[in-house]
Design a protein around this motif. Structure first.
Motif, PDB file in Angstrom:
ATOM      1  N   ILE A   1       3.069  -7.034  -3.399  1.00 18.99           N
ATOM      2  CA  ILE A   1       2.436  -5.801  -3.905  1.00 18.99           C
ATOM      3  C   ILE A   1       2.907  -5.443  -5.316  1.00 18.99           C
ATOM      4  O   ILE A   1       2.367  -4.514  -5.936  1.00 18.99           O
ATOM      5  CB  ILE A   1       2.645  -4.604  -2.950  1.00 18.99           C
TER       6      ILE A   1
ATOM      7  N   LEU B   1      -1.972  -0.278   5.202  1.00 22.84           N
ATOM      8  CA  LEU B   1      -2.619  -0.183   3.896  1.00 22.84           C
ATOM      9  C   LEU B   1      -2.380   1.182   3.248  1.00 22.84           C
ATOM     10  O   LEU B   1      -2.096   1.268   2.050  1.00 22.84           O
ATOM     11  CB  LEU B   1      -4.119  -0.442   4.019  1.00 22.84           C
TER      12      LEU B   1
ATOM     13  N   LEU C   1      -6.890  -4.520  -1.993  1.00 17.80           N
ATOM     14  CA  LEU C   1      -6.331  -4.523  -0.647  1.00 17.80           C
ATOM     15  C   LEU C   1      -7.474  -4.405   0.343  1.00 17.80           C
ATOM     16  O   LEU C   1      -8.385  -3.601   0.147  1.00 17.80           O
ATOM     17  CB  LEU C   1      -5.377  -3.345  -0.437  1.00 17.80           C
TER      18      LEU C   1
END
Length: 562
Positions: free
Chosen positions: A317, A338, A419
């Motif tokens: 990330i 998420l 994402l």
């Protein structure tokens, strides 16, 4: 040798000539098929009268017989014996004097039940005999709506005045009579009670299901449904109308499915409720999902990420662009993962936009789009519009088709971090799933940073878990490095289930140069998995087994989800 209750019933009925041998044989054959209690079968078939049967057995066993339906047990005993234990062992606590606990049983010769209750409570037991059908009704009444309604004021007092605030949208409606009934004090109190109790019991969902003769209500706690309370059937219309009004739905429309939401503040905690209403044969079924915003501020370690997969995840990330996929079945916590990432990445320097179905949590500082296919606002069209808004990070609720996958991947190649989620069984399977959708292999290899697969499992209750030795067969089969593991027991803290909360079992696949090459060669999931394992990937099962060794989960839970 001590005879079972079934044997005593057979003997006494034949001795007193209360039943013919033919009818008794018929009942015994049905018992062999259904495994129900013999007494219950005889009563259901109306071969014997339950009250007479209990009086005869009471005399035979030397035990007092009571009609529990006319008896009002002490409500404080629910803290001593929970509903699940009462139903499991088919007993009902009646009264407590000193260290003596009186319990009603339909089978007082059930030594296993007596031993379990004695160990669980620490009390000496005095069993009394009662009919099975009477006992079932009494358990429902004792743990059901009567005790629930009686204690609603106490529960609301615990939350203190002003600590529960319901934010209900205004809505005009022509059903004045139903609206007035739904806003009456008993219905409002009951619905508020449902919400407060759900929060106290850590329920993620409330299921309200109309049947012919009852309105069943169940809570989903740690992924498992439990029946909680049953209000009178006559209150069904008012309870459902109250929830529909709170959720901003049309209470006059009962032919089509509707969705709504509302928000409440309980004990200074803000809870978002997502509500789904579905027409069924006996009315409308409502499912309420409770979404606690505080769960979004927790770190990945608190979501269940062990140190090794968490470091791999955090490496991914930090990348400025590319695609990250979270996979797993429905209800595996993909959205929570998420949202936790988005919350971590949410700074004033970044423009974060999401396109979702539905928007589960509303996050400050993030632009969120709810798709509406009926007007042409699909994931794909929403994504196209987002790209004109100069985003830094995009979250797509789910990649369902080739068009959405293609746009998302191309966005990740032009400077955005994307994402999203997929429904696949494991991390390597997500790559082949994208290929099956029709996405070009070179696009997947160029854009994909990481795939994470996860499952939710019930955590052991730390207050009552018990250590058990491992057999040599199990040690060898699962390659355990310990001589013992933990199993569930049950106590007042976990409502006698042995489990308290949930955690995630996780598999993290980082897309290396070797895996990119395998993708370009259109390798299958097994070949990609083999490469990932050589590079240090820990599978779902391996992560689960590590949590079993740590004492976080049971071996049974690990096997259930992997």
């Amino acid at each position: 040798m001590v005879k079972s209750l079934g044997d005593r019933i057979k003997a006494v009925l034949l001795e007193k000539k209360l039943i013919t041998s033919e009818k008794l044989d018929e009942a015994i054959k049905e018992q062999a098929k259904t495994h129900r209690r013999l007494g219950n079968i005889l009563v259901k078939k109306q071969f014997v009268n339950e009250e007479n049967l209990m009086l005869i057995l009471g005399e035979e066993l030397g035990l007092p017989v009571i009609n529990v339906k006319r008896f009002r047990p002490d409500p404080e005993l629910t803290s001593l014996i929970s509903e699940s234990i009462s139903r499991r062992y088919h007993i009902l606590p009646i009264s407590k004097i000193g260290k003596m606990l009186t319990i009603a049983m339909s089978d007082p010769l059930d030594v296993l039940a007596l031993d379990a209750i004695k160990i669980l409570t620490g009390y000496n037991l005095k069993p009394v005999l009662t009919g099975e059908s009477e006992l079932e009704d009494a358990i429902q009444q004792f743990y059901g709506v009567d005790s629930g309604i009686a204690s609603v004021n106490d529960i609301l007092k615990e939350a203190k005045d002003g600590e529960m605030e319901l934010l209900i949208p205004e809505e005009e409606d022509s059903s004045i009579a139903l609206r007035q009934e739904s806003e009456g004090a008993p219905v409002v109190k009951f619905v508020n009670f449902l919400l407060v109790k759900a929060l106290k019991m850590r329920a993620s969902d409330i299921h309200i299901e109309p049947y012919e003769k009852k309105l069943r209500i169940r809570y989903r706690i740690d992924g498992i449904l439990h029946e909680i309370v049953s209000p009178p059937k006559k209150s069904q219309a008012a309870v459902l109308a109250r929830l529909k009004i709170m959720s901003g739905m049309d209470i006059t429309e009962k032919r089509i499915a509707q969705d709504g939401r509302f928000q409440s503040t309980i004990a200074e905690k803000t809870i978002d409720y997502r509500v789904s209403c579905l027409p069924i044969s006996r009315g409308e079924k409502i499912v309420i999902r409770a979404l606690d915003r505080s769960s979004l501020t927790v770190g990945l370690d608190q979501l269940g990420f062990s140190e090794y997969p968490r470091k791999r995840f955090e490496t991914a990330i930090k990348r400025p662009y590319g695609m990250i996929l979270v996979t797993g079945p429905t209800g595996s916590g993909k959205s929570t993962t998420l949202y936790s990432i988005l919350n971590k990445l949410n700074t004033t320097e970044r423009n974060i936009v999401t396109v979702e179905d539905p928007v589960e949590y509303e996050l400050d500082g993030i632009t969120q789009i709810q798709i509406k296919p009926e007007i042409g606002l699909t994931f794909a069209n929403g994504l196209r519009s987002i790209l004109r808004q100069s985003p830094d990070i995009i979250m797509v609720g789910e990649i369902r088709d080739m068009e959405t996958a293609d746009i998302a991947i191309k966005a990740s190649l032009t400077g955005e971090l994307v994402l999203s989620t997929l429904h696949t069984n494991d991390a390597p399977g997500s790559i082949t799933r994208l290929m099956d959708m029709g996405v070009e292999a070179f696009l997947i290899a160029s854009s994909l940073i990481m795939v994470e697969a996860q499952r939710l499992v019930r955590k052991l209750c730390n207050f009552c878990r018990e250590k058990i030795p491992l057999t040599e067969d199990l040690k060898k089969k699962f390659n355990f490095k310990t001589d013992s593991i933990y199993q569930a027991k049950g106590c007042k803290h976990c409502n006698q289930t042995g489990y308290l909360g949930r955690t995630a079992v996780i598999e993290v696949l980082l897309v290396s140069e070797a895996i990119k090459e395998a993708i370009l060669n259109k390798a299958d999931a097994d070949q990609i998995r083999e490469i990932a394992l050589k590079e240090g990937m820990r599978t779902l099962r391996e992560d689960g087994l590590a949590k079993v060794e740590e004492g976080t989960i049971t071996l049974e839970e690990m096997l259930r989800v992997t």
